[in-house]
Design an enzyme around this catalytic site. Structure first.
Site, PDB file in Angstrom:
ATOM      1  N   TRP A 248     146.455  -0.640  91.518  1.00  0.00           N
ATOM      2  CA  TRP A 248     146.133  -1.193  92.809  1.00  0.00           C
ATOM      3  C   TRP A 248     145.166  -0.147  93.610  1.00  0.00           C
ATOM      4  CZ3 TRP A 248     147.392   0.513  97.840  1.00  0.00           C
ATOM      5  CH2 TRP A 248     146.970  -0.182  98.778  1.00  0.00           C
ATOM      6  N   HIS A 249     145.335   1.060  93.374  1.00  0.00           N
ATOM      7  CA  HIS A 249     144.658   2.062  94.139  1.00  0.00           C
ATOM      8  C   HIS A 249     143.160   2.088  93.759  1.00  0.00           C
ATOM      9  CE1 HIS A 249     148.671   3.521  95.747  1.00  0.00           C
ATOM     10  NE2 HIS A 249     147.675   4.026  96.545  1.00  0.00           N
ATOM     11  N   GLY A 250     142.853   1.668  92.540  1.00  0.00           N
ATOM     12  CA  GLY A 250     141.529   1.778  92.301  1.00  0.00           C
ATOM     13  C   GLY A 250     141.475   1.638  90.698  1.00  0.00           C
TER      14      GLY A 250
END
Length: 495
Positions: free
Chosen positions: A327-329
């Site tokens: 989700w962060h990248g």
């Protein structure tokens, strides 16, 4: 628009706040709500107006689906379950298209030798946060937890500018009822508290985070180019980024909480001194609290949580952290970071189980040792998180272990070319670590005031609307405003 910009502080915020109270006094809650919606959309469009339509379309779609499930399919019926699945898939599909298309195609080309052209899609600002907010709304509507379906309140819940770009992730059941209780008479204590929290967050960002970034950026840039750094350089970069990320994101989150309070809205805290955590489980209860709660409530528990035995619990933890990392990248470094933290948490649970079986008293040194071990583990994770490739992370870890040759005669940081003496970055790191480990968190000071207000007279560390605190906050705000040069983006804007 950046919270740490002259435009926001000296123009946007005062105008929006003043007109909010004036419109509310004369027209009531609905016109004031519409004004905040319009201002928040302008705040978002300042970055790239083309994606404003995407945000509005997402809001309209999710409101319509949530209302349909809540009103037409009351209860968890098969029709509602199907509708929930389709709508959540649509949200995740939109997020995946913008965030992961290039990553998927590049990975496919690298693994299979294909030649797919990369579309180089620009990631819409805040898409991760407003998508998660709306997925939570859809699940709650399916479960019958939504009590109000007012379209304008829902719009404001999503676009309210203090939390729109980078959180905190909020629940409609906590926020929308507050919109119906707007008080258009200025509450001096609430405004004072809001300005205190905002000023502290601004100070964290522009004084602490931006200054220590000067030591993190060149180290990771060198590692990405394969430069063999000294152990001192590598540890300097790792610790500097560990502190930069904390003060940058906690600063943003504090500013969001403070801004919301100016309008009489209470947001949940997102940080609670996470580097004081004595275990990795404790760390995730303190770091990015609202994301941790979202992953627990809407991913880990639906997967089965700990209800199906230890083995299944550990699998669920690994899946949750892997997806939390992704989700962060869109980079394998984020996947590796999520996997590492999943491994940490599994080890932590195994250790806790072993300690319970052994029984007996704990050593008085255990909390301190736990904090030190947890901090080093977190620093190692941040190295992977910050690097732009796994190869760069490998270079950093080898340098941190002293596996590269170093020119000791050139000083501690021979590859970085700092104009300052070597002791300056070391002193900066030491000072910020002392703040992280041995000073009370802003959250603790505020919550102690709200639960047990100190007496009006006499000295107290707990916040209160007093002359002493006014002077203190004024100095902090002045120092922060004097440090506003060219505003820098918040690190979590990229997610």
């Amino acid at each position: 628009m950046l919270f740490n910009s002259h435009l926001f502080i000296y123009l946007f915020l005062p105008v929006v706040l003043m007109l909010f109270f004036q419109i509310g006094k004369r027209g009531g809650q609905k016109p004031a709500t519409l004004w905040l919606i319009a201002a928040s959309l302008a705040f978002y469009a300042y970055w790239k107006s083309a994606y404003l339509l995407l945000l509005i379309a997402s809001i309209t779609f999710n409101y319509a689906v949530g209302t349909w499930m809540g009103r037409e399919f009351a209860g968890q019926t098969p029709q509602a379950k199907l509708l929930l699945g389709v709508s959540v898939a649509a949200n995740l599909g939109l997020l995946a298209y913008y965030k992961y298309t290039d990553f998927f195609l590049a990975s496919t080309n690298a693994i299979w030798g294909t030649g797919f052209a990369l579309p180089n899609i620009v990631l819409p600002l805040a898409i991760s946060f407003f998508t998660f907010n709306q997925i939570a709304y859809l699940v709650d509507a399916y479960q019958g937890k939504v009590e109000e379906y007012d379209f304008f309140n829902y719009c404001l819940f999503i676009v309210f500018f203090p939390h729109l770009i980078a959180g905190p992730i909020v629940h409609h059941r906590d926020i929308i009822p507050q919109f119906n209780k707007f008080n258009f008479s200025v509450d001096s204590a609430c405004v004072g508290l809001g300005l205190t929290i905002f000023s502290a967050g601004l100070f964290k960002k522009v004084v602490f985070a931006d200054s220590i970034a000067a030591y993190a950026t060149p180290v990771f840039a060198a590692a990405s180019m394969g430069v063999e750094l000294t152990a001192a350089e590598a540890w300097l970069g790792a610790l500097a980024y560990t502190l930069q990320l904390y003060f940058d994101f906690s600063g943003y989150s504090d500013m969001a909480v403070g801004l919301a309070l100016l309008f009489g809205i209470r947001f949940p805290w997102n940080f609670d001194a996470p580097y004081k955590a004595a275990s990795i489980i404790d760390f995730w209860r303190r770091w990015h609290i609202t994301l941790s709660q979202f992953l627990r409530d809407y991913l880990y528990i639906p997967l089965g949580g700990n209800r199906k035995g230890p083995a299944r619990r550990f699998v669920n933890l690994m899946i949750t952290m892997l997806l939390g990392g992704l989700w962060h990248g869109a980079n394998w470094t984020f996947v590796a970071w999520g996997a590492l933290h999943g491994f940490y948490i599994v080890l932590n649970h195994l250790w806790n189980d072993l300690q319970r079986r052994r029984g007996g008293a704990r050593s008085p040194l255990a909390p301190g040792i736990g904090t030190a071990v947890t901090f080093v583990a977190v620093v190692a994770g941040w190295v992977i998180f910050r690097c732009d490739s796994l190869a760069a992370a490998g270079t950093m870890f080898k340098s941190m272990a002293g596996m590269h040759a170093a020119n000791a005669a050139a000083g501690l940081f021979p590859h970085l070319g700092f104009a300052d003496p070597d002791w300056v970055p070391l002193l900066s790191l030491a000072g910020l670590l002392v703040i992280c480990w041995w000073t009370p968190s802003l959250k603790s000071l505020v919550e102690r005031y709200e639960k047990d207000p100190p007496p009006a007279e006499g000295w107290s560390l707990r916040w209160r609307p007093s002359g002493g605190w006014a002077v203190c906050v004024g100095v902090i705000a002045w120092l922060a405003l004097m440090s506003l040069a060219r505003p820098t983006e918040f690190l979590y804007y990229q997610f």
